[in-house]
Design a protein around this motif. Structure first.
Motif, short mmCIF file in Angstrom:
data_model
loop_
_atom_site.label_atom_id
_atom_site.label_comp_id
_atom_site.label_asym_id
_atom_site.label_seq_id
_atom_site.Cartn_x
_atom_site.Cartn_y
_atom_site.Cartn_z
N UNK A 94 -11.19 -51.22 -50.79
CA UNK A 94 -11.09 -50.71 -52.16
C UNK A 94 -12.36 -51.06 -52.93
N UNK A 95 -12.80 -52.29 -52.83
CA UNK A 95 -14.03 -52.74 -53.50
C UNK A 95 -15.21 -51.89 -53.08
N UNK A 96 -15.35 -51.68 -51.78
CA UNK A 96 -16.48 -50.91 -51.26
C UNK A 96 -16.43 -49.46 -51.76
N UNK A 97 -15.25 -48.86 -51.71
CA UNK A 97 -15.10 -47.48 -52.16
C UNK A 97 -15.47 -47.35 -53.64
N UNK A 98 -14.95 -48.25 -54.46
CA UNK A 98 -15.19 -48.18 -55.89
C UNK A 98 -16.66 -48.36 -56.24
N UNK A 99 -17.31 -49.31 -55.58
CA UNK A 99 -18.72 -49.56 -55.88
C UNK A 99 -19.60 -48.41 -55.40
N UNK A 100 -19.29 -47.85 -54.23
CA UNK A 100 -20.08 -46.72 -53.73
C UNK A 100 -19.93 -45.50 -54.64
N UNK A 156 -19.20 -45.55 -57.87
CA UNK A 156 -19.91 -45.83 -59.12
C UNK A 156 -21.41 -45.65 -58.95
N UNK A 157 -21.94 -46.09 -57.84
CA UNK A 157 -23.39 -45.95 -57.62
C UNK A 157 -23.79 -44.50 -57.41
N UNK A 158 -22.89 -43.70 -56.84
CA UNK A 158 -23.19 -42.28 -56.73
C UNK A 158 -23.23 -41.65 -58.13
N UNK A 159 -22.28 -42.05 -58.98
CA UNK A 159 -22.27 -41.53 -60.35
C UNK A 159 -23.57 -41.90 -61.07
N UNK A 160 -24.04 -43.14 -60.88
CA UNK A 160 -25.29 -43.56 -61.51
C UNK A 160 -26.46 -42.73 -60.98
N UNK A 161 -26.45 -42.44 -59.69
CA UNK A 161 -27.53 -41.65 -59.09
C UNK A 161 -27.56 -40.23 -59.63
N UNK A 179 -26.95 -39.45 -62.73
CA UNK A 179 -27.19 -39.49 -64.17
C UNK A 179 -25.95 -39.82 -64.98
N UNK A 180 -24.93 -40.38 -64.32
CA UNK A 180 -23.67 -40.69 -65.00
C UNK A 180 -23.53 -42.15 -65.32
N UNK A 181 -22.27 -42.58 -65.51
CA UNK A 181 -21.96 -43.95 -65.88
C UNK A 181 -20.86 -44.51 -64.99
N UNK A 182 -20.84 -45.84 -64.86
CA UNK A 182 -19.82 -46.48 -64.03
C UNK A 182 -18.48 -46.55 -64.74
N UNK A 183 -18.45 -46.31 -66.05
CA UNK A 183 -17.18 -46.33 -66.77
C UNK A 183 -17.20 -45.32 -67.91
N UNK A 184 -16.31 -44.36 -67.83
CA UNK A 184 -16.22 -43.36 -68.88
C UNK A 184 -15.35 -43.81 -70.04
N UNK A 185 -14.37 -44.71 -69.77
CA UNK A 185 -13.45 -45.08 -70.85
C UNK A 185 -12.74 -46.41 -70.66
N UNK A 186 -12.72 -46.99 -69.48
CA UNK A 186 -11.97 -48.23 -69.28
C UNK A 186 -12.74 -49.46 -69.72
N UNK A 187 -14.06 -49.41 -69.68
CA UNK A 187 -14.87 -50.55 -70.04
C UNK A 187 -15.38 -51.31 -68.83
N UNK A 188 -16.18 -52.34 -69.09
CA UNK A 188 -16.79 -53.15 -68.04
C UNK A 188 -15.86 -54.27 -67.59
#
Length: 484
Positions: free
Chosen positions: A421-427, A429-434, A436-445
């Motif tokens: 789960x950790x690996x999936x979520x981080x991968x 998020x990093x695709x979203x950053x690549x 031009x997106x963000x790692x969180x649209x509404x839940x927060x850090x």
């Protein structure tokens, strides 16, 4: 401490609901008596069950209870509580309804949890100016019930009946964001108790203007600060006229690609959508079972349109044409309030519907957001990766603003599954950053995305945030271990 907090990020997963029953780690009897002197003895608790309740939210992170919980009744008491904690070096954790998804209320260093729900007044309504002032105990549903007879409403809808000030603190969003914006767009002014007890009005006391160019945007600084800069004790919110009429619709698609292509085309064609939500086939099956519905088990869009009767007819026709060009089927309307409510209740219950597929499992929700033009690429990729991962999960999303969630189920006793789960979520998020997106649209850090925040804003951005934090909270007592 930084290494310790990084180590605990994924070690904070709940293990069969386990919550450490730690004794009060730094609160002397005299300090507890000082808390009682401010708010009254009935409004202070050090009971284990109460502390445990306040040491977790709706996330998968394990419970970390505070050393004490207090319920102030007014802003003066909040100021006194903050000043007391500040003077004694005791951590302060704000608490609203506990519906967050990033561990924002976990008391990683113990301290005092300040539960603000007893402050539940709607202080001031200015219908002619489309604004309202609410205390932190006022929830989204309570406000809209109060507004029912004045032709106004507050549209930001994260699903849960969250505290409005808590929604401001986390920068919440939801199903109506495509038309009405997020909390960042709908907060005009905030009353904030700073860590040392000083009271700040971010846009000036009593002000509720439509726009301003006066100085730094302090309101924007505190929206999304997740309780790390101060305690929000009231929020001045922007209201909107209630729509004359509303129609909801659903349509099923042969593939994820077809559904998301329809979303992009509708937005690029300027179809004035109020809501547009995507649910994949797994999520539709779970919603059917949980909410006793009979929708097609296929990638599906939930749509809603607001406006006049004539405008709605035109909007529906254009939307249906676009979806049909992408192979949609079972396009159906819900015009009556009861039908629309049933449809959106099913959508809001999606999280619980998925959890019901595997009793005893925990859930984790990703939260990426990308430019709308990149949405088909990342969403199709996410679906393929989810299938390949061997994880049980589904995809839902506020696709009108490029935000979607992969809801993942996990066995809290299975370390290998937690790692996947950790690996999936981080991968993801990093695709979203690549893109031009963000790692969180509404839940927060919260406590789980701090490394991703650094990758998103860069070293200068992060250092600037740290300087702001140190200036406002030099002792690091406001909700420590979150965001930075």
């Amino acid at each position: 401490m930084a290494l310790l907090l990084r180590a605990v990020t994924w070690g904070l997963f709940s293990r069969s609901g386990y919550c450490p029953r730690a004794p009060q780690r730094g609160l002397s009897g005299a300090f507890v008596e000082a808390l009682e002197a401010i708010v009254g003895r009935p409004h202070v608790s050090t009971a284990a069950a109460v502390r445990e309740h306040h040491g977790r939210d709706e996330s998968m992170y394990r419970c970390y209870p505070p050393d004490a919980v207090v319920w102030p009744q007014n802003v003066d008491q909040v100021s006194q509580l903050a000043a007391l904690c500040y003077s004694q070096g005791v951590a302060i954790i704000p608490f609203g309804t506990g519906t967050g998804l990033e561990g924002g209320v976990c008391a990683l260093q113990g301290g005092v949890c300040i539960n603000l729900t007893h402050m539940d007044r709607i202080r001031e309504l200015n219908p002619a100016d489309f604004s309202v002032v609410v205390e932190p105990g006022v929830t989204r549903k309570a406000l809209n019930t109060y507004l029912r007879d004045c032709g106004l409403w507050f549209p930001v809808d994260p699903g849960a009946d969250a505290s409005l000030c808590g929604m401001a603190a986390t920068g919440a969003s939801g199903t109506n964001a495509v038309r009405y914006g997020t909390m960042r767009d709908n907060v005009i002014n905030l009353e904030v108790v700073l860590p040392d007890g000083l009271l700040l009005h971010t846009a000036g006391q009593g002000r509720h203007f439509k726009k301003s160019a006066a100085g730094y945007n302090l309101t924007g600084l505190f929206v999304g600060s997740e309780g790390t800069l101060g305690l929000i004790t009231s929020a001045t919110l922007r209201l909107h006229p209630a729509p004359e009429a509303a129609v909801a619709a659903t349509c099923a698609f042969p593939s994820v690609q077809a559904a998301v292509n329809s979303t992009v085309q509708m937005l690029q064609s300027a179809v004035p959508l109020a809501r547009i939500e995507f649910l994949d086939d797994v999520m539709m099956d779970a919603c059917n079972k949980y909410s006793k519905l009979n929708y097609s088990v296929a990638p599906t869009l939930f749509l809603e349109f607001h406006g006049s009767e004539q405008a709605l007819a035109e909007q529906l026709q254009r939307a249906e044409e676009i979806t049909q060009c992408n192979g949609a089927s079972h396009f159906s309307w819900a015009k009556e309030s009861k039908e629309r409510s049933q449809l959106w209740t099913a959508r809001h219950n999606a999280w619980y519907a998925l959890l019901a597929l595997a009793p005893g499992h925990k859930g984790y929700s990703t939260d990426v957001c990308v430019p709308i033009s990149r949405l088909p690429e990342i969403l199709v990729h996410a679906k393929e990766k989810l299938k390949a991962s061997g994880l049980t999960g589904a995809i839902v999303g506020h696709v009108g603003d490029g935000n979607f969630h992969c809801l993942l189920l996990m066995n809290p006793d299975d370390a290998e599954e937690l790692q996947r789960v950790k690996t999936f979520a981080e991968e993801l998020a990093r695709q979203a950053l690549a893109l031009g997106g963000t790692c969180t649209g509404e839940h927060g850090i919260g406590i789980g995305k701090r490394q991703l925040l650094q990758e998103e804003v860069g070293p200068v951005g992060l250092e600037t945030m740290r300087r702001l934090k140190v200036m406002l909270d030099p002792r690091g007592l406001m909700n420590p271990g979150k965001v930075l």
